[in-house]
Write a protein that holds these residues in place. Structure first.
Motif, PDB file in Angstrom:
ATOM      1  N   UNK A  84       0.505  -1.217   0.089  1.00 38.73           N
ATOM      2  CA  UNK A  84      -0.311  -0.391   0.237  1.00 38.73           C
ATOM      3  C   UNK A  84       0.986   1.465   0.244  1.00 38.73           C
ATOM      4  N   UNK A  85       0.234   2.356  -0.159  1.00 37.14           N
ATOM      5  CA  UNK A  85       1.042   3.966  -0.267  1.00 37.14           C
ATOM      6  C   UNK A  85       1.632   3.818   1.131  1.00 37.14           C
ATOM      7  N   UNK A  86       1.153   3.093   1.952  1.00 34.23           N
ATOM      8  CA  UNK A  86       2.131   3.623   3.796  1.00 34.23           C
ATOM      9  C   UNK A  86       2.630   2.350   4.144  1.00 34.23           C
ATOM     10  N   UNK A  87       3.415   1.305   2.426  1.00 33.12           N
ATOM     11  CA  UNK A  87       3.907   0.068   2.246  1.00 33.12           C
ATOM     12  C   UNK A  87       3.665  -1.030   3.479  1.00 33.12           C
ATOM     13  N   UNK A  88       2.259  -1.616   3.365  1.00 34.21           N
ATOM     14  CA  UNK A  88       1.931  -2.583   4.164  1.00 34.21           C
ATOM     15  C   UNK A  88       1.870  -3.355   3.211  1.00 34.21           C
ATOM     16  N   UNK A  89       1.694  -5.032   3.091  1.00 36.44           N
ATOM     17  CA  UNK A  89       2.206  -5.291   2.514  1.00 36.44           C
ATOM     18  C   UNK A  89       0.742  -6.194   1.815  1.00 36.44           C
ATOM     19  N   UNK A  90       0.156  -6.678   0.424  1.00 39.37           N
ATOM     20  CA  UNK A  90      -1.306  -6.764   0.418  1.00 39.37           C
ATOM     21  C   UNK A  90      -1.054  -8.213   0.350  1.00 39.37           C
ATOM     22  N   UNK A  91      -1.606  -8.911   1.278  1.00 44.83           N
ATOM     23  CA  UNK A  91      -1.550 -10.027   1.794  1.00 44.83           C
ATOM     24  C   UNK A  91      -2.670 -11.271   0.690  1.00 44.83           C
ATOM     25  N   UNK A  92      -2.487 -12.054   0.313  1.00 45.28           N
ATOM     26  CA  UNK A  92      -3.415 -12.995  -0.312  1.00 45.28           C
ATOM     27  C   UNK A  92      -2.755 -14.394   0.102  1.00 45.28           C
ATOM     28  N   UNK A  93      -3.918 -14.731   0.127  1.00 43.63           N
ATOM     29  CA  UNK A  93      -4.560 -16.468   0.993  1.00 43.63           C
ATOM     30  C   UNK A  93      -5.058 -16.959  -0.489  1.00 43.63           C
ATOM     31  N   UNK A  94      -4.255 -18.282  -1.217  1.00 46.84           N
ATOM     32  CA  UNK A  94      -4.181 -19.128  -2.347  1.00 46.84           C
ATOM     33  C   UNK A  94      -4.861 -20.461  -1.648  1.00 46.84           C
ATOM     34  N   UNK A 142     -16.953 -27.950  -0.538  1.00 50.00           N
ATOM     35  CA  UNK A 142     -15.650 -27.426   0.478  1.00 50.00           C
ATOM     36  C   UNK A 142     -14.628 -28.118  -0.267  1.00 50.00           C
ATOM     37  N   UNK A 143     -15.264 -29.208  -0.238  1.00 50.76           N
ATOM     38  CA  UNK A 143     -13.356 -30.344  -1.438  1.00 50.76           C
ATOM     39  C   UNK A 143     -14.139 -30.205  -2.687  1.00 50.76           C
ATOM     40  N   UNK A 144     -15.013 -29.697  -3.419  1.00 49.10           N
ATOM     41  CA  UNK A 144     -15.194 -29.459  -4.593  1.00 49.10           C
ATOM     42  C   UNK A 144     -14.311 -28.053  -5.072  1.00 49.10           C
ATOM     43  N   UNK A 145     -14.213 -27.363  -4.295  1.00 51.69           N
ATOM     44  CA  UNK A 145     -13.898 -26.106  -4.193  1.00 51.69           C
ATOM     45  C   UNK A 145     -12.087 -26.302  -4.308  1.00 51.69           C
ATOM     46  N   UNK A 146     -11.941 -27.146  -3.605  1.00 55.32           N
ATOM     47  CA  UNK A 146     -10.084 -26.735  -3.249  1.00 55.32           C
ATOM     48  C   UNK A 146      -9.940 -27.827  -4.417  1.00 55.32           C
ATOM     49  N   UNK A 147     -10.632 -28.963  -4.989  1.00 56.04           N
ATOM     50  CA  UNK A 147     -10.260 -29.681  -5.786  1.00 56.04           C
ATOM     51  C   UNK A 147     -10.484 -29.805  -7.083  1.00 56.04           C
ATOM     52  N   UNK A 148     -10.925 -28.963  -7.389  1.00 51.74           N
ATOM     53  CA  UNK A 148     -11.451 -28.341  -8.338  1.00 51.74           C
ATOM     54  C   UNK A 148     -11.105 -26.290  -9.284  1.00 51.74           C
ATOM     55  N   UNK A 149     -10.794 -25.590  -8.468  1.00 56.51           N
ATOM     56  CA  UNK A 149     -10.800 -24.413  -8.209  1.00 56.51           C
ATOM     57  C   UNK A 149      -9.676 -24.088  -7.508  1.00 56.51           C
ATOM     58  N   UNK A 150      -8.477 -22.385  -7.959  1.00 55.81           N
ATOM     59  CA  UNK A 150      -7.247 -21.978  -7.307  1.00 55.81           C
ATOM     60  C   UNK A 150      -8.787 -21.012  -6.968  1.00 55.81           C
ATOM     61  N   UNK A 151      -8.343 -20.739  -5.777  1.00 55.67           N
ATOM     62  CA  UNK A 151      -9.536 -19.957  -5.212  1.00 55.67           C
ATOM     63  C   UNK A 151      -8.443 -19.390  -4.390  1.00 55.67           C
ATOM     64  N   UNK A 152      -8.241 -17.351  -4.659  1.00 54.20           N
ATOM     65  CA  UNK A 152      -7.396 -16.322  -4.404  1.00 54.20           C
ATOM     66  C   UNK A 152      -8.074 -15.458  -3.458  1.00 54.20           C
ATOM     67  N   UNK A 153      -7.516 -15.161  -2.587  1.00 58.57           N
ATOM     68  CA  UNK A 153      -8.282 -14.673  -1.447  1.00 58.57           C
ATOM     69  C   UNK A 153      -7.459 -13.261  -0.925  1.00 58.57           C
ATOM     70  N   UNK A 154      -7.816 -11.652  -0.858  1.00 57.53           N
ATOM     71  CA  UNK A 154      -6.998 -10.867  -0.162  1.00 57.53           C
ATOM     72  C   UNK A 154      -8.166 -10.148   0.400  1.00 57.53           C
ATOM     73  N   UNK A 155      -7.916 -10.264   1.896  1.00 56.43           N
ATOM     74  CA  UNK A 155      -8.956  -9.502   2.532  1.00 56.43           C
ATOM     75  C   UNK A 155      -9.025  -8.133   2.930  1.00 56.43           C
ATOM     76  N   UNK A 156      -8.057  -7.875   2.285  1.00 59.38           N
ATOM     77  CA  UNK A 156      -7.492  -6.296   2.396  1.00 59.38           C
ATOM     78  C   UNK A 156      -6.359  -6.240   1.380  1.00 59.38           C
ATOM     79  N   UNK A 157      -7.383  -4.895  -0.092  1.00 61.89           N
ATOM     80  CA  UNK A 157      -6.536  -3.605  -1.007  1.00 61.89           C
ATOM     81  C   UNK A 157      -7.136  -2.652  -0.150  1.00 61.89           C
TER      82      UNK A 157
END
Length: 482
Positions: A84-94, A142-157
């Motif tokens: 971010x502008x303030x230097x905070x990392x934009x963390x993603x969970x895959x 949940x099993x279907x999503x984990x096995x068939x999709x690559x889910x990327x989550x950015x909690x805070x932009x």
């Protein structure tokens, strides 16, 4: 030999080589040069500190992300797309059964906290990640999503805006008005944009997302493109994939506890421009420049509800979030594209008759994932320079697997396809390869390298005689090969 085994052998070869050589969310107060949305005249005033009581601070959010990564390391990886502008990392969970590895599967992303004063999304996305971790073995969805999709989550932009308790980022810029816009040519350059915006743009160049959703607050509705209009007036302005977007918005709305019951928005969905036009929005940019179908989801009437309400808001939205992610693998036409002469994958273009929007197969695996409204008949066409185009009609019930094998045009030699940079870090960059080749000890192990390369060539020739078939999705019928 399968494509996966061949890929694994190639990776082994490279490893040996390396060893040898070491809603107001959409509206609200507007701060840019383009006309904006003014649902409430609340300005951009900073709320009292008590409003954040019970919400995770930025430090606590980072700790929660890292704790999730450690607890669920078998189905996740943590990475940053920038700062971010303030230097905070934009963390993603895959989240995936093979995180960080390229597979012929669709990718979906969630983005929360685009506006600093709309923090519900960041809380819900942490809950979503942990729910998938806790349930992917025992829950079929949940099993279907984990096995068939690559889910990327950015909690805070926008972690800086959250810390400041205000809408914009640290420079007071509304990040949902900071993207290149189709109606303003002078707004189509990347230079001068906010670091958070640039991080999103770079992210989509690295990963080819099929669909996406950003979480906002201040209303209860699923919003879809277009967000603006040519006339700059409030009016329904449909994009080429209007039917598909309405379907995706309906998946979220009808899976929600009460969103579809809205009296203000029929079925709990709305076209953005029909609600109120904005310009420089993220969802339109995703669709135009990245072929990613993004929704803007308003998930709570109150932008900053009391923290005690978060468990209820989570339960109201949980099935909507899960069903929307699963839809990218349960809906549409999916497949891969190959050359008939040598079996190599082709990053061809996919077009659907009557829909003026071209999607691209991915470089490398040549897989494509074309979401479409179900219960309709479509004419799907694959084309690539130097090859004869092919098309076929499909009656789409839910999901169809459709592979294309294209023939080279007579008298033309196909150019060798160069794969793009492997952004997962599993292969070396061009600069690293140059450095390896310049190593003074190269001649010592040249014989070893040549021998391994010769073995790989033999395996490749064997593979080319038997082109791979598309991995069949669990809910798909027998693959169609054209």
């Amino acid at each position: 030999m399968s494509w996966i085994r061949l890929s694994e052998f190639a990776i082994i070869l490279l490893n040996v080589f390396s060893i040898i050589y070491p809603a107001i969310a959409r509206g609200g107060e507007y701060t840019s040069q383009f006309p904006g949305r003014h649902l409430l005249d609340d300005g951009d005033s900073k709320p009292s500190a008590d409003v954040a009581k019970g919400y995770m601070s930025n430090a606590e959010l980072e700790n929660a992300i890292m704790a999730f990564g450690e607890r669920c390391s078998n189905i996740s990886r943590i990475y940053s797309i920038g700062r971010s502008v303030g230097g905070l990392p934009l963390w993603v969970m895959e989240i995936s059964d093979n995180p960080g590895r390229e597979e012929p599967e669709p990718a979906f992303k969630f983005i929360g906290n685009v506006h600093g004063d709309e923090p519900v999304g960041r809380e819900l996305l942490i809950l979503l990640a942990n729910w998938l971790c806790d349930n992917y073995v025992k829950d079929p969805l949940a099993k279907f999503i984990v096995e068939n999709v690559h889910l990327h989550i950015l909690p805070s932009m926008n972690p800086d805006g959250f810390a400041l308790r205000k809408r914009g980022n640290a420079k007071n810029v509304d990040l949902n008005r900071d993207f290149p816009d189709q109606f303003f040519s002078n707004n189509n350059v990347e230079d001068g944009r906010q670091p958070e915006t640039k991080a999103i743009m770079r992210w989509l160049r690295r990963i080819q997302f099929t669909a996406s959703a950003s979480l906002h607050g201040g209303a209860l509705v699923a919003n879809y493109p277009w967000d603006g209009t040519q006339s700059k007036r409030r009016d329904y302005y449909a994009c080429p994939d209007d039917e598909t977007f309405r379907y995706l918005a309906g998946v979220y709305s009808h899976s929600h506890y009460n969103m579809s019951l809205s009296k203000e928005f029929p079925e709990g969905i709305t076209n953005g421009a029909a609600w109120y036009p904005i310009y420089g929005g993220m969802q339109d940019w995703n669709y135009i420049h990245a072929g990613c179908l993004e929704l803007t989801l308003e998930i709570s009437d109150n932008k900053w509800p009391n923290a005690s309400e978060l468990p209820t808001i989570w339960e109201y939205n949980r099935m909507s979030m899960l069903n929307l992610v699963a839809t990218v693998a349960k809906n549409g036409v999916h497949g891969r594209i190959f050359s008939s002469d040598n079996g190599k994958p082709l990053p061809a273009s996919i077009m659907v008759e009557g829909i003026n929007q071209t999607m691209k197969a991915r470089v490398g695996l040549a897989d494509y994932h074309r979401l479409l409204a179900p219960k309709m008949k479509y004419e799907v066409k694959a084309s690539m320079p130097g090859y004869k185009s092919k098309s076929t009609a499909v009656m789409l019930e839910n999901v169809t697997t459709l592979d294309f094998i294209l023939d080279p045009e007579a008298g033309r030699v196909s150019k060798v396809l160069e794969t793009a940079c492997d952004c997962t870090g599993t292969t070396k960059s061009n600069l690293e390869v140059v450095d390896i080749l310049a190593h003074p000890q190269l001649e010592v192990s040249l014989l070893v390298v040549v021998t391994l390369a010769f073995l790989l060539l033999l395996l490749t020739r064997k593979f080319c005689l038997n082109p791979p078939k598309q991995r069949q999705l669990p809910v798909s019928k027998r693959p169609i090969i054209v």
